[in-house]
Design a protein around this motif. Structure first.
Motif, PDB file in Angstrom:
ATOM      1  N   GLN A   1     -46.603  18.887  38.045  1.00 36.31           N
ATOM      2  CA  GLN A   1     -47.554  19.217  39.144  1.00 36.31           C
ATOM      3  C   GLN A   1     -48.193  20.495  38.634  1.00 36.31           C
ATOM      4  O   GLN A   1     -49.280  20.832  38.888  1.00 36.31           O
ATOM      5  CB  GLN A   1     -47.026  19.279  40.407  1.00 36.31           C
ATOM      6  N   GLN A   2     -47.231  21.563  38.340  1.00 29.91           N
ATOM      7  CA  GLN A   2     -47.550  23.186  38.102  1.00 29.91           C
ATOM      8  C   GLN A   2     -48.699  22.849  36.798  1.00 29.91           C
ATOM      9  O   GLN A   2     -49.710  23.713  37.065  1.00 29.91           O
ATOM     10  CB  GLN A   2     -46.333  23.917  37.689  1.00 29.91           C
ATOM     11  N   ARG A   3     -48.597  22.111  36.105  1.00 30.52           N
ATOM     12  CA  ARG A   3     -49.605  22.406  34.869  1.00 30.52           C
ATOM     13  C   ARG A   3     -50.476  21.140  34.779  1.00 30.52           C
ATOM     14  O   ARG A   3     -51.290  20.997  34.076  1.00 30.52           O
ATOM     15  CB  ARG A   3     -48.938  22.301  33.515  1.00 30.52           C
ATOM     16  N   ALA A   4     -50.234  20.151  35.753  1.00 29.44           N
ATOM     17  CA  ALA A   4     -51.246  19.162  35.990  1.00 29.44           C
ATOM     18  C   ALA A   4     -52.826  19.455  35.980  1.00 29.44           C
ATOM     19  O   ALA A   4     -53.726  18.501  35.475  1.00 29.44           O
ATOM     20  CB  ALA A   4     -50.885  18.256  36.794  1.00 29.44           C
ATOM     21  N   PHE A   5     -52.892  20.629  36.522  1.00 31.09           N
ATOM     22  CA  PHE A   5     -54.607  20.920  36.882  1.00 31.09           C
ATOM     23  C   PHE A   5     -54.868  21.904  36.056  1.00 31.09           C
ATOM     24  O   PHE A   5     -55.916  22.713  36.578  1.00 31.09           O
ATOM     25  CB  PHE A   5     -54.700  20.850  38.348  1.00 31.09           C
TER      26      PHE A   5
ATOM     27  N   ASP B   1     -48.061  25.493  47.388  1.00 28.36           N
ATOM     28  CA  ASP B   1     -48.878  24.364  47.428  1.00 28.36           C
ATOM     29  C   ASP B   1     -48.276  23.045  47.296  1.00 28.36           C
ATOM     30  O   ASP B   1     -48.273  21.881  48.083  1.00 28.36           O
ATOM     31  CB  ASP B   1     -50.103  24.698  46.460  1.00 28.36           C
ATOM     32  N   ILE B   2     -47.368  22.879  46.094  1.00 25.06           N
ATOM     33  CA  ILE B   2     -46.584  21.683  45.989  1.00 25.06           C
ATOM     34  C   ILE B   2     -45.732  21.246  47.145  1.00 25.06           C
ATOM     35  O   ILE B   2     -45.755  20.406  47.521  1.00 25.06           O
ATOM     36  CB  ILE B   2     -45.980  21.720  44.691  1.00 25.06           C
ATOM     37  N   PHE B   3     -45.069  22.418  47.336  1.00 21.02           N
ATOM     38  CA  PHE B   3     -44.108  22.046  48.341  1.00 21.02           C
ATOM     39  C   PHE B   3     -44.934  21.626  50.021  1.00 21.02           C
ATOM     40  O   PHE B   3     -44.233  20.846  50.669  1.00 21.02           O
ATOM     41  CB  PHE B   3     -43.203  23.376  48.842  1.00 21.02           C
ATOM     42  N   ARG B   4     -45.983  22.412  50.124  1.00 22.21           N
ATOM     43  CA  ARG B   4     -46.660  22.007  51.393  1.00 22.21           C
ATOM     44  C   ARG B   4     -47.183  20.552  51.326  1.00 22.21           C
ATOM     45  O   ARG B   4     -47.008  19.777  52.319  1.00 22.21           O
ATOM     46  CB  ARG B   4     -47.939  22.853  51.441  1.00 22.21           C
TER      47      ARG B   4
ATOM     48  N   ASN C   1     -43.163  13.871  53.922  1.00 17.74           N
ATOM     49  CA  ASN C   1     -41.666  13.819  54.050  1.00 17.74           C
ATOM     50  C   ASN C   1     -41.051  14.087  52.480  1.00 17.74           C
ATOM     51  O   ASN C   1     -40.095  13.366  52.266  1.00 17.74           O
ATOM     52  CB  ASN C   1     -41.089  12.648  54.529  1.00 17.74           C
ATOM     53  N   PHE C   2     -41.610  14.761  51.852  1.00 17.25           N
ATOM     54  CA  PHE C   2     -41.018  14.926  50.150  1.00 17.25           C
ATOM     55  C   PHE C   2     -40.870  13.668  49.268  1.00 17.25           C
ATOM     56  O   PHE C   2     -40.241  13.657  48.290  1.00 17.25           O
ATOM     57  CB  PHE C   2     -39.686  15.800  50.361  1.00 17.25           C
ATOM     58  N   ALA C   3     -41.216  12.806  49.873  1.00 17.38           N
ATOM     59  CA  ALA C   3     -41.167  11.463  49.240  1.00 17.38           C
ATOM     60  C   ALA C   3     -41.888  11.484  47.701  1.00 17.38           C
ATOM     61  O   ALA C   3     -41.430  10.874  46.745  1.00 17.38           O
ATOM     62  CB  ALA C   3     -41.504  10.272  49.854  1.00 17.38           C
ATOM     63  N   PRO C   4     -43.072  12.095  47.559  1.00 19.32           N
ATOM     64  CA  PRO C   4     -43.732  12.428  46.399  1.00 19.32           C
ATOM     65  C   PRO C   4     -42.793  12.830  45.233  1.00 19.32           C
ATOM     66  O   PRO C   4     -43.089  12.716  43.955  1.00 19.32           O
ATOM     67  CB  PRO C   4     -44.964  13.077  46.505  1.00 19.32           C
ATOM     68  N   LEU C   5     -41.838  13.647  45.562  1.00 18.68           N
ATOM     69  CA  LEU C   5     -40.743  14.521  44.651  1.00 18.68           C
ATOM     70  C   LEU C   5     -40.070  13.353  43.906  1.00 18.68           C
ATOM     71  O   LEU C   5     -39.564  13.579  42.907  1.00 18.68           O
ATOM     72  CB  LEU C   5     -40.028  15.483  45.170  1.00 18.68           C
ATOM     73  N   PHE C   6     -39.902  12.234  44.356  1.00 16.78           N
ATOM     74  CA  PHE C   6     -39.291  10.948  43.607  1.00 16.78           C
ATOM     75  C   PHE C   6     -39.977  10.267  42.762  1.00 16.78           C
ATOM     76  O   PHE C   6     -39.453   9.343  42.464  1.00 16.78           O
ATOM     77  CB  PHE C   6     -38.243  10.507  44.848  1.00 16.78           C
ATOM     78  N   ARG C   7     -41.335  10.530  42.531  1.00 19.87           N
ATOM     79  CA  ARG C   7     -41.891   9.481  41.982  1.00 19.87           C
ATOM     80  C   ARG C   7     -41.714   9.520  40.403  1.00 19.87           C
ATOM     81  O   ARG C   7     -41.411  10.819  39.981  1.00 19.87           O
ATOM     82  CB  ARG C   7     -43.569   9.817  41.809  1.00 19.87           C
ATOM     83  N   GLY C   8     -41.625   8.574  39.799  1.00 21.27           N
ATOM     84  CA  GLY C   8     -41.014   8.385  38.321  1.00 21.27           C
ATOM     85  C   GLY C   8     -39.493   8.373  38.068  1.00 21.27           C
ATOM     86  O   GLY C   8     -39.023   8.577  37.117  1.00 21.27           O
TER      87      GLY C   8
ATOM     88  N   ASN D   1     -50.714  12.629  38.872  1.00 22.32           N
ATOM     89  CA  ASN D   1     -51.792  12.369  39.876  1.00 22.32           C
ATOM     90  C   ASN D   1     -51.492  13.112  41.079  1.00 22.32           C
ATOM     91  O   ASN D   1     -50.614  13.517  41.555  1.00 22.32           O
ATOM     92  CB  ASN D   1     -51.779  11.033  40.168  1.00 22.32           C
ATOM     93  N   SER D   2     -52.611  13.401  41.995  1.00 15.71           N
ATOM     94  CA  SER D   2     -52.366  14.287  43.324  1.00 15.71           C
ATOM     95  C   SER D   2     -51.394  13.975  44.132  1.00 15.71           C
ATOM     96  O   SER D   2     -51.187  12.659  44.476  1.00 15.71           O
ATOM     97  CB  SER D   2     -53.827  14.661  43.778  1.00 15.71           C
ATOM     98  N   ILE D   3     -50.624  14.647  44.588  1.00 16.36           N
ATOM     99  CA  ILE D   3     -49.668  14.553  45.539  1.00 16.36           C
ATOM    100  C   ILE D   3     -50.395  13.931  46.970  1.00 16.36           C
ATOM    101  O   ILE D   3     -49.661  13.087  47.406  1.00 16.36           O
ATOM    102  CB  ILE D   3     -48.449  15.596  45.915  1.00 16.36           C
TER     103      ILE D   3
END
Length: 329
Positions: free
Chosen positions: A156-160, A172-175, A181-188, A258-260
């Motif tokens: 995510q840091q280099r995605a954009f 920004d990523i953490f927010r 509920n931090f679910a996006p952090l488990f994508r993939g 992709n965007s969180i």
């Protein structure tokens, strides 16, 4: 059926989460190192690898990420490579160092569970030498939930970079993740398990075994030392590793860049995207980043094992000097 308590004690000592003041954790074993020293060598080698291969890692992600244009359509691999190069030319330092801090912090959050389970499993089975394939399987499955959030944040840091020219701030990523509920952090996580298994089997288990073989067959001639045989072993293992993991890496990139804030991309949707890519561009579409991936794997494996063996060698020599381990053992 309940597990034998002594087995769990062995496992916890092996992964380094037992009482760190327990003297047995610092006792030198027959391989010349204590469990603490062995874990330290793995972590040190990983930190050296992380710093050394970060620019290649960043470039490979961008090559794979730009497989799809901003309009959502598949892009020719040559065009995607050119776009990645533009990002590096526009801001070389930002691109080369992007995601480095999460990766370095991830040496602890990612590597301790992975290496700990790998070495802990070997402790359970009574193997104090190099870990085997069963340990690699256990490590790849059980460590995935710990590893995935770090990989997600890194990507995510280099995605954009293409749109903004700068890293996405960690806060920004953490927010954004906290809002869901931090679910996006488990994508993939699912493709990561396969990727992690291949990495453990080929990189952590296969490469050292191959190096020992090369050292025996070629190193005995005197033409190649430890570093030379390490490089040869890495060069042999790396193409196999990249062929196996490149499609899995593509799935991870699709799901994690992709965007969180947007809708998540599932495994089957990601597979469909890769399938469309293959239909449009053939094998070039499936194996985007293959060449740079092989280069990255050779650099990564060589740096990791050189660093690990260098640190382990220094600690073993220190153990011999201080009488903790007989030189002839």
């Amino acid at each position: 059926m309940s597990a034998n308590p002594s087995t769990w004690q062995k496992f916890l000592k092996g992964i380094g989460v037992s009482d760190l003041m327990d003297p047995s954790y610092y006792e030198v074993k027959k391989n010349g190192l204590s469990p603490f020293q062995n874990m330290s060598a793995y972590l040190g080698g990983s930190a050296i690898q992380t710093v050394g291969d970060n620019p290649v890692t960043a470039y490979r992600q961008l090559v794979q990420q730009y497989a799809k244009g901003l309009d959502g359509k598949a892009v020719d691999p040559k065009v995607a490579s050119a776009e990645a190069k533009k990002v590096f030319v526009r801001n070389p330092a930002a691109a080369a160092l992007s995601g480095l801090w999460p990766r370095l912090i991830g040496v602890l959050f990612k590597r301790i569970p992975k290496f700990g389970i790998l070495l802990g499993y070997a402790t359970i089975t009574g193997d104090s030498g190099d870990p085997g394939f069963a340990a690699a399987t256990a490590a790849s499955i059980l460590s995935a939930p710990f590893i995935n959030p770090v990989r997600m944040i890194e990507k995510q840091q280099r995605a954009f970079l293409k749109q903004t020219g700068a890293e996405k701030p960690l806060m920004d990523i953490f927010r954004e993740a906290a809002a869901k509920n931090f679910a996006p952090l488990f994508r993939g996580t699912i493709p990561l398990m396969g990727h992690s298994f291949a990495s453990a089997v080929l990189g952590l288990v296969g490469q050292p075994k191959l190096q020992k073989y090369v050292q025996k067959e070629v190193g005995a001639s005197g033409y190649l030392g430890q570093s030379g045989t390490n490089l040869v072993a890495s060069a042999v293992v790396s193409p196999i590793y990249v062929v196996v993991t490149n499609p899995l890496s593509r799935l991870e990139v699709i799901m994690q860049t992709n965007s969180i804030q947007g809708k998540s991309i599932g495994v089957f949707q990601a597979i469909k995207e890769v399938g469309t890519d293959m239909k449009t561009f053939g094998l070039r579409g499936v194996f985007r980043g293959q060449g740079i991936g092989i280069a990255k794997a050779i650099v990564s494996l060589t740096l990791f094992h050189e660093g690990r063996m260098w640190l382990a060698g220094m600690m073993k020599e220190d153990n011999i000097k201080k009488g903790r381990f007989p030189k002839s053992a």
